[in-house]
Write an enzyme that holds these catalytic residues in place. Structure first.
Site, PDB file in Angstrom:
ATOM      1  N   ASP A 180       0.840  -1.201   0.000  1.00  0.00           N
ATOM      2  CA  ASP A 180       0.000   0.000   0.000  1.00  0.00           C
ATOM      3  C   ASP A 180       0.879   1.257   0.000  1.00  0.00           C
ATOM      4  O   ASP A 180       1.864   1.338   0.740  1.00  0.00           O
ATOM      5  CB  ASP A 180      -0.862  -0.034   1.272  1.00  0.00           C
ATOM      6  CG  ASP A 180      -1.925   1.050   1.300  1.00  0.00           C
ATOM      7  OD1 ASP A 180      -2.801   1.041   0.424  1.00  0.00           O
ATOM      8  OD2 ASP A 180      -1.872   1.913   2.201  1.00  0.00           O
ATOM      9  N   GLU A 184      14.332 -15.483  -0.043  1.00  0.00           N
ATOM     10  CA  GLU A 184      14.764 -16.544   0.880  1.00  0.00           C
ATOM     11  C   GLU A 184      13.733 -17.665   0.947  1.00  0.00           C
ATOM     12  O   GLU A 184      14.033 -18.763   1.384  1.00  0.00           O
ATOM     13  CB  GLU A 184      14.920 -15.988   2.301  1.00  0.00           C
ATOM     14  CG  GLU A 184      16.141 -15.153   2.521  1.00  0.00           C
ATOM     15  CD  GLU A 184      16.073 -14.504   3.911  1.00  0.00           C
ATOM     16  OE1 GLU A 184      15.342 -15.015   4.793  1.00  0.00           O
ATOM     17  OE2 GLU A 184      16.729 -13.473   4.076  1.00  0.00           O
TER      18      GLU A 184
END
Ligand code: GLC
Length: 558
Positions: A221, A270
């Site tokens: 956002d 990751e």
């Protein structure tokens, strides 16, 4: 297109490559999707019960607008606790169950992350205010003394996107007037100070929290807002309308935001399975937007330039070309959107564009038949473009904007502030009609409330009323999404080639596929170029040619 999710490390199934590059992502606005407990607000168990509908629709992923603990001053975009589900929406266990169910159905889940500001009920902000000037928590936001002899004027001239100044004055613990704090949106949404290391640390932890829970990505956002210019200099323009297009703004699209996204990309990478992030980044040019999706930053950015493009061949073609070129330059897929929870639904907006209101800031009533006809053509155009498509709940039902909500039921915070940019957003947020003859049309239990009233005419737009009905908007979307999944031309990246056509016609090929759209005012006849796969409305076909009425799109296999 990928329809099977099996990306766990111990999986025997081949890992799909870059699922997100051409994904169709369906935005769920939780408070308006499905209400399981009859309180009038949609919730996570409601969404969970409707996931098979989304699987059948044929989307690849859902994006959920915020469902975190929040006083709901801006419908959940004011987060008080980033790791808790608001009781109105359910529990963390509901969120976990929703993610698991979605994955079992082959749907990915993207959640909203709101890093520009918190709620004023967030623990850090409450302590910052309660502890008074000098509180270490004030450094995590933007607190400043006021200007003027008694500090009675805001620290600078920045306006709030929602109207009025971007500053609110606090009261000191002893009752005297105190410092001001910055909020680019509502006063209940204080902006974080991203120069403070605790803020960056906190958001890295929040990312991991949701990634560990299994989400496939984040919608970021106000991704363009996090970093502000040192010293918070005056904007120097008079009204908020210029806030987004002042070139180099002191509060938006600062170069410093990119370091934040590089650090987030390292975290996303990751995790197995290509977890993604999509930026809500408003920037002055497509090239500036593309900077958010460089290879070591976020994956996608919303294409608001396209959303605001007029319904005519020249503008559409220019913007599609510009979008593809800007994203190609950084190796990112283009994205396409026509509707979301902040803008007038495209059933109305695209007709409003004829009157010069391309952004559709003020929803107006339009002829519903003409509005839907154009919206359906635009949706087929959108779904034929290379890249990723974002759909907003209810557009697959052809829901119109609700333009006559009485002021007393409206909840958009900007509606009640002075002429805010986004003051008319409730009309696209009216709860979904699922079935039945009377409100709430299966949104919640029979006879129950809905937080915004649904129009009477929505009985015939419900899912049940359209399901398996040839020619319904729901059937059109299902057919389009099925073709999009199976046609090789639509699966290939960046293979759009324009084809000249009669005046008012936009046409392009994608390796054995053609999309023809009549954006003109009258019917046009085009040579038959293959098998008609799908049309957005009635067409006349003879052995040699096909006649498309105005605002009609056709998909062909060649
Ligand atoms: C984004 C959201 C909008 C919200 C604003 C403040 O623009 O899409 O709904 O009001 O940010 O968080």
């Amino acid at each position: 297109m990928t329809s099977v999710i099996d990306r766990r490390e111990d999986s025997a199934v081949a890992v799909p490559v870059s699922w997100w590059r051409d994904a169709v992502i369906y935005q769920i606005y939780p408070r308006s999707f499905a209400d399981s407990n009859g309180d009038g607000m949609g919730d996570l168990p409601g969404i969970r019960s409707r996931l098979p509908y989304l699987r059948d629709l044929g989307v690849d992923a859902v994006w959920l607008s915020p469902f975190y603990a929040s006083p709901q001053a801006d419908a959940g975009y004011d987060v008080a606790d980033y790791r808790t589900v608001d009781p109105v929406f359910g529990t963390l266990a509901d969120a976990q169950g929703l993610i698991t169910d979605a994955h079992d159905l082959g749907l990915r889940v993207i959640v909203d992350l709101v890093p520009n500001h918190s709620s004023d009920r967030h623990e850090w902000f409450r302590r910052a205010v309660a502890e008074g000037p000098g509180s270490p928590f004030r450094d995590r936001y933007h607190f400043r003394p006021g200007r003027g002899a008694g500090g009675e004027l805001p620290p600078n001239d920045w306006p709030s996107i929602f109207g009025g100044p971007a500053w609110t004055r606090t009261t000191n613990p002893d009752g005297t007037p105190g410092e001001w704090y910055l909020h680019l949106f509502a006063p209940e949404q204080p902006d974080f100070n991203w120069d403070h290391p605790a803020v960056a640390d906190e958001f890295r932890t929040i990312l991991r929290f949701w990634l560990d829970l299994g989400v496939d990505g984040f919608r970021i956002d106000v991704a363009h807002g996090l970093v502000k210019a040192q010293g918070l200099p005056d904007l120097g323009v008079e009204t908020q309308w210029h806030l987004l297009d002042v070139g180099v703004s002191p509060c938006f699209d600062r170069d410093g935001v990119h370091d934040i996204y590089r650090s987030w990309r390292r975290i996303l990478d990751e995790y197995p399975g290509e977890r993604i992030a999509v930026a809500e980044a408003w920037a002055p040019t497509l090239e500036r937007v593309a900077a958010y999706v460089r290879p070591d930053e976020l994956h996608q950015a919303f294409n608001f330039s396209y959303l605001g493009t007029g319904w005519n061949v020249a503008d559409q073609r220019r913007m599609i070309d510009a979008s593809l070129a800007a994203m190609r330059a950084v190796g990112a897929p283009a994205t396409w959107t026509l509707s979301n929870h902040d803008v007038v639904r495209h059933t109305n907006r695209l007709l409003q564009a004829d009157d010069g209101d391309v952004a559709g800031r003020r929803p107006t009533a339009v002829d519903p038949v003409a509005g839907l006809r154009r919206a359906r053509a635009a949706s087929l155009l959108l779904l034929a473009l290379p890249g990723s498509a974002y759909l907003y709940q209810g557009e697959e039902l052809g829901l119109p904007e609700v333009v006559d909500l009485p002021p007393e039921v409206r909840q958009d915070p900007a509606f009640h502030r002075a002429a805010g940019q986004d003051g008319y957003r409730d009309g696209c947020r009216v709860p979904i009609p699922w079935h039945g003859d009377q409100a709430p049309y299966g949104f919640g239990p029979d006879g129950g409330p809905s937080w915004l009233p649904q129009p009477e005419a929505w009985a015939e737009l419900s899912v049940a009323a359209q399901e398996n009905v040839p020619g319904s908007t729901l059937s059109l979307y299902r057919a389009a999404l099925a073709i999009r999944r199976s046609h090789p031309g639509l699966g290939a990246p960046d293979n759009l080639r324009w084809v000249d056509g009669p005046a008012g016609v936009l046409q392009f090929d994608r390796d054995g596929f053609r999309c023809t759209v009549n954006l003109g005012a009258g019917a046009v006849r085009v040579d038959r170029v293959g098998e008609v796969l799908l049309a957005s409305g009635p067409i006349d076909a003879d052995p040699d040619a096909v006649t498309l009425p105005a605002d009609t799109a056709v998909w062909w296999s060649r």
